[in-house]
Design a protein around this motif. Structure first.
Motif, PDB file in Angstrom:
ATOM      1  N   LEU A  62       0.772  -1.275   0.004  1.00 51.14           N
ATOM      2  CA  LEU A  62      -0.068  -0.048  -0.010  1.00 51.14           C
ATOM      3  C   LEU A  62       1.063   1.261  -0.086  1.00 51.14           C
ATOM      4  O   LEU A  62       1.527   1.590   1.020  1.00 51.14           O
ATOM      5  CB  LEU A  62      -1.001   0.018   1.108  1.00 51.14           C
ATOM      6  N   SER A  63       0.943   1.919  -1.063  1.00 55.38           N
ATOM      7  CA  SER A  63       1.391   3.340  -1.424  1.00 55.38           C
ATOM      8  C   SER A  63       0.291   4.337  -1.000  1.00 55.38           C
ATOM      9  O   SER A  63      -0.705   3.872  -0.340  1.00 55.38           O
ATOM     10  CB  SER A  63       2.149   3.608  -2.570  1.00 55.38           C
ATOM     11  N   ALA A  64       0.184   5.222  -1.927  1.00 48.80           N
ATOM     12  CA  ALA A  64      -0.849   6.310  -1.788  1.00 48.80           C
ATOM     13  C   ALA A  64      -0.703   7.396  -2.835  1.00 48.80           C
ATOM     14  O   ALA A  64       0.220   7.270  -3.436  1.00 48.80           O
ATOM     15  CB  ALA A  64      -0.858   7.160  -0.442  1.00 48.80           C
ATOM     16  N   ILE A  65      -1.576   8.091  -3.080  1.00 50.87           N
ATOM     17  CA  ILE A  65      -1.479   9.090  -3.961  1.00 50.87           C
ATOM     18  C   ILE A  65      -0.089  10.063  -3.489  1.00 50.87           C
ATOM     19  O   ILE A  65       0.422  10.641  -4.613  1.00 50.87           O
ATOM     20  CB  ILE A  65      -2.554  10.206  -3.937  1.00 50.87           C
ATOM     21  N   ASN A  66       0.044  10.090  -2.222  1.00 53.25           N
ATOM     22  CA  ASN A  66       1.448  10.777  -1.834  1.00 53.25           C
ATOM     23  C   ASN A  66       2.642  10.016  -2.468  1.00 53.25           C
ATOM     24  O   ASN A  66       3.690  10.600  -2.192  1.00 53.25           O
ATOM     25  CB  ASN A  66       1.429  10.782  -0.299  1.00 53.25           C
ATOM     26  N   GLY A  67       2.340   8.832  -3.063  1.00 55.39           N
ATOM     27  CA  GLY A  67       3.579   7.947  -3.572  1.00 55.39           C
ATOM     28  C   GLY A  67       3.978   8.728  -4.728  1.00 55.39           C
ATOM     29  O   GLY A  67       5.266   8.499  -5.343  1.00 55.39           O
ATOM     30  N   VAL A  68       3.173   9.351  -5.545  1.00 56.13           N
ATOM     31  CA  VAL A  68       3.527  10.093  -6.740  1.00 56.13           C
ATOM     32  C   VAL A  68       3.444  11.609  -6.954  1.00 56.13           C
ATOM     33  O   VAL A  68       3.772  12.090  -7.888  1.00 56.13           O
ATOM     34  CB  VAL A  68       2.622   9.216  -7.840  1.00 56.13           C
ATOM     35  N   VAL A  69       2.759  12.174  -5.759  1.00 53.18           N
ATOM     36  CA  VAL A  69       2.811  13.595  -5.769  1.00 53.18           C
ATOM     37  C   VAL A  69       3.282  14.156  -4.362  1.00 53.18           C
ATOM     38  O   VAL A  69       3.182  13.232  -3.427  1.00 53.18           O
ATOM     39  CB  VAL A  69       1.377  14.001  -6.088  1.00 53.18           C
ATOM     40  N   GLY A  70       3.439  15.081  -4.234  1.00 51.04           N
ATOM     41  CA  GLY A  70       4.089  15.987  -2.924  1.00 51.04           C
ATOM     42  C   GLY A  70       2.905  16.667  -2.290  1.00 51.04           C
ATOM     43  O   GLY A  70       2.029  17.161  -2.933  1.00 51.04           O
ATOM     44  N   ILE A  71       2.459  16.413  -1.049  1.00 54.47           N
ATOM     45  CA  ILE A  71       1.572  17.119  -0.236  1.00 54.47           C
ATOM     46  C   ILE A  71       2.287  17.559   0.868  1.00 54.47           C
ATOM     47  O   ILE A  71       2.992  17.244   1.702  1.00 54.47           O
ATOM     48  CB  ILE A  71       0.423  16.138   0.190  1.00 54.47           C
ATOM     49  N   ALA A  72       2.329  19.105   0.696  1.00 53.90           N
ATOM     50  CA  ALA A  72       3.002  19.834   1.890  1.00 53.90           C
ATOM     51  C   ALA A  72       2.321  19.435   3.416  1.00 53.90           C
ATOM     52  O   ALA A  72       1.431  19.281   3.542  1.00 53.90           O
ATOM     53  CB  ALA A  72       2.689  21.184   1.837  1.00 53.90           C
ATOM     54  N   GLY A  73       3.264  19.624   4.415  1.00 51.58           N
ATOM     55  CA  GLY A  73       2.783  19.284   5.900  1.00 51.58           C
ATOM     56  C   GLY A  73       2.912  17.838   6.248  1.00 51.58           C
ATOM     57  O   GLY A  73       2.628  17.558   7.583  1.00 51.58           O
ATOM     58  N   ILE A  74       3.212  16.914   5.670  1.00 56.19           N
ATOM     59  CA  ILE A  74       3.119  15.598   5.861  1.00 56.19           C
ATOM     60  C   ILE A  74       4.524  14.936   5.168  1.00 56.19           C
ATOM     61  O   ILE A  74       4.507  13.928   4.563  1.00 56.19           O
ATOM     62  CB  ILE A  74       2.001  14.595   5.766  1.00 56.19           C
ATOM     63  N   ALA A  75       5.582  15.597   5.032  1.00 55.76           N
ATOM     64  CA  ALA A  75       6.654  15.167   4.485  1.00 55.76           C
ATOM     65  C   ALA A  75       7.199  13.652   4.757  1.00 55.76           C
ATOM     66  O   ALA A  75       7.526  13.006   3.697  1.00 55.76           O
ATOM     67  CB  ALA A  75       8.045  16.048   4.610  1.00 55.76           C
ATOM     68  N   PRO A  76       7.289  13.092   5.870  1.00 56.61           N
ATOM     69  CA  PRO A  76       7.815  11.814   6.347  1.00 56.61           C
ATOM     70  C   PRO A  76       6.788  10.921   5.663  1.00 56.61           C
ATOM     71  O   PRO A  76       7.362   9.918   4.959  1.00 56.61           O
ATOM     72  CB  PRO A  76       7.806  11.829   7.993  1.00 56.61           C
ATOM     73  N   TYR A  77       5.381  11.153   5.614  1.00 54.24           N
ATOM     74  CA  TYR A  77       4.643  10.090   5.077  1.00 54.24           C
ATOM     75  C   TYR A  77       4.637   9.998   3.512  1.00 54.24           C
ATOM     76  O   TYR A  77       4.483   9.164   2.934  1.00 54.24           O
ATOM     77  CB  TYR A  77       3.055  10.531   5.574  1.00 54.24           C
ATOM     78  N   THR A  78       4.925  11.384   2.878  1.00 54.02           N
ATOM     79  CA  THR A  78       4.978  11.395   1.551  1.00 54.02           C
ATOM     80  C   THR A  78       6.300  10.835   0.933  1.00 54.02           C
ATOM     81  O   THR A  78       6.037   9.972   0.083  1.00 54.02           O
ATOM     82  CB  THR A  78       4.927  12.945   1.079  1.00 54.02           C
ATOM     83  N   THR A  79       7.161  10.833   1.966  1.00 52.86           N
ATOM     84  CA  THR A  79       8.628  10.333   1.424  1.00 52.86           C
ATOM     85  C   THR A  79       8.517   8.826   1.693  1.00 52.86           C
ATOM     86  O   THR A  79       8.977   8.055   0.716  1.00 52.86           O
ATOM     87  CB  THR A  79       9.608  10.761   2.487  1.00 52.86           C
ATOM     88  N   ALA A  80       7.854   8.323   2.764  1.00 53.66           N
ATOM     89  CA  ALA A  80       7.485   6.631   2.861  1.00 53.66           C
ATOM     90  C   ALA A  80       6.874   6.306   1.729  1.00 53.66           C
ATOM     91  O   ALA A  80       7.471   5.295   1.139  1.00 53.66           O
ATOM     92  CB  ALA A  80       6.942   6.433   4.272  1.00 53.66           C
ATOM     93  N   LYS A  81       5.802   6.686   1.203  1.00 57.04           N
ATOM     94  CA  LYS A  81       4.989   6.389   0.127  1.00 57.04           C
ATOM     95  C   LYS A  81       5.548   6.441  -0.984  1.00 57.04           C
ATOM     96  O   LYS A  81       5.377   5.375  -2.072  1.00 57.04           O
ATOM     97  CB  LYS A  81       3.437   7.165   0.142  1.00 57.04           C
ATOM     98  N   HIS A  82       6.377   7.306  -1.473  1.00 53.66           N
ATOM     99  CA  HIS A  82       7.148   7.369  -2.422  1.00 53.66           C
ATOM    100  C   HIS A  82       8.181   6.143  -2.600  1.00 53.66           C
ATOM    101  O   HIS A  82       8.222   5.545  -3.421  1.00 53.66           O
ATOM    102  CB  HIS A  82       8.137   8.580  -2.784  1.00 53.66           C
ATOM    103  N   GLY A  83       8.890   5.957  -1.232  1.00 51.90           N
ATOM    104  CA  GLY A  83       9.586   4.766  -0.914  1.00 51.90           C
ATOM    105  C   GLY A  83       9.045   3.479  -1.360  1.00 51.90           C
ATOM    106  O   GLY A  83       9.679   2.703  -1.807  1.00 51.90           O
ATOM    107  N   VAL A  84       7.883   3.249  -1.063  1.00 56.56           N
ATOM    108  CA  VAL A  84       7.111   1.923  -1.159  1.00 56.56           C
ATOM    109  C   VAL A  84       6.943   1.804  -2.628  1.00 56.56           C
ATOM    110  O   VAL A  84       7.388   0.448  -3.060  1.00 56.56           O
ATOM    111  CB  VAL A  84       5.557   2.136  -0.449  1.00 56.56           C
ATOM    112  N   ILE A  85       7.027   2.637  -3.578  1.00 56.41           N
ATOM    113  CA  ILE A  85       6.940   2.310  -4.987  1.00 56.41           C
ATOM    114  C   ILE A  85       8.136   1.873  -5.408  1.00 56.41           C
ATOM    115  O   ILE A  85       8.441   0.844  -6.081  1.00 56.41           O
ATOM    116  CB  ILE A  85       6.319   3.466  -5.546  1.00 56.41           C
ATOM    117  N   GLY A  86       9.336   2.608  -5.070  1.00 52.01           N
ATOM    118  CA  GLY A  86      10.423   2.282  -5.490  1.00 52.01           C
ATOM    119  C   GLY A  86      10.783   0.786  -5.116  1.00 52.01           C
ATOM    120  O   GLY A  86      11.594  -0.118  -5.677  1.00 52.01           O
TER     121      GLY A  86
END
Length: 250
Positions: free
Chosen positions: A142-166
């Motif tokens: 499970l990634s999220a929309i945050n896995g391919v776009v940036g959403i301000a204010g939740i950088a660690p979550y966005t980073t982790a979900k990008h990482g899940v895809i990689g």
């Protein structure tokens, strides 16, 4: 449809929300499902709600950021049932919202990355050998929309979900010829009980961020996950499937 009969699945973080919906879908399709949560009482209650018989939905207390806890989960599946075919790495936390990187607490950063990214790594590290030993199967992370776009204010979550895809893509390449297909999904906002607790104004705002002007249901996410686990997607690996009502197409 009982296309998962005689199959054993693990769904992490399955006491509520998307994880619960995925576990219920797999159970309804005939699988034995081990579900996890950090609090034993909550995971036991979720299992009872899905399967009052206690035979087919098995509660296991697990902390996914602890590799020994994840290894124990996989060991239990193999010891109790002698096989493991499907793994859904769903467990995750969002962390504090509306906090800039400079203001984000270091302990919060570690907690989110370890849960949302290391937890997926641990699941695959210990789960893949078990799936190979069982004759092959599939994994959905499970990634999220945050896995391919940036959403301000939740950088660690966005980073982790990008990482899940990689991580998903790398693992899919490594095991493409070994009988394990590995894909990721990226839900948009899902209309879970937690979302329904928001004010009407906030709920409507989040729903309207999707071009379809609504949130996903848990069942919609669960059906996509089940498709990626099933033989209907037998030539699909290393893919990322948005389930976002068009959010990432904007």
């Amino acid at each position: 449809m009982k296309d998962f009969m005689d199959k054993v699945a693990i769904v992490t973080g399955a006491t509520t929300g998307v994880g619960e919906a995925i576990a219920r879908e797999l159970f309804d399709r005939g699988a034995i499902v081990l579900i996890t949560g950090r609090k034993l009482s909550e995971v036991q209650e979720a299992a009872r709600q899905m399967d009052p018989s206690g035979q087919w939905v098995i509660p296991v207390q697990t902390e996914v950021k602890d590799h020994q806890s994840v290894a124990s989960l996989i060991h239990q599946a193999m010891t109790q049932f002698g096989k493991l075919h499907y793994l859904v790495n769903n467990a995750g936390i969002t962390g504090p919202h509306n906090v800039s990187i400079c203001d984000y607490a270091i302990e919060d950063w570690h907690n989110i990355i370890e849960t949302d990214l290391s937890g997926v790594f641990f699941g695959m590290k210990f789960g893949i050998p078990a799936i190979i030993q069982s004759g092959g199967g599939a994994i959905v992370n499970l990634s999220a929309i945050n896995g391919v776009v940036g959403i301000a204010g939740i950088a660690p979550y966005t980073t982790a979900k990008h990482g899940v895809i990689g991580l998903t893509k790398a693992a899919a390449l490594e095991y493409a010829q070994k009988g394990v297909r590995i894909n990721a999904v990226g839900p948009g906002y899902v209309d879970t009980q937690k979302m329904q607790m928001l004010t009407d104004t906030v709920h409507e705002y989040l729903a309207n961020t999707h071009p379809m002007k609504r949130m996903a249901t848990g069942k919609e996410v669960a059906k996509t996950v089940a498709f990626l686990l099933s033989e209907e997607s037998s030539f699909t690996t290393g893919a990322f499937y948005p389930i976002d009502g068009g959010y990432t197409a904007q």
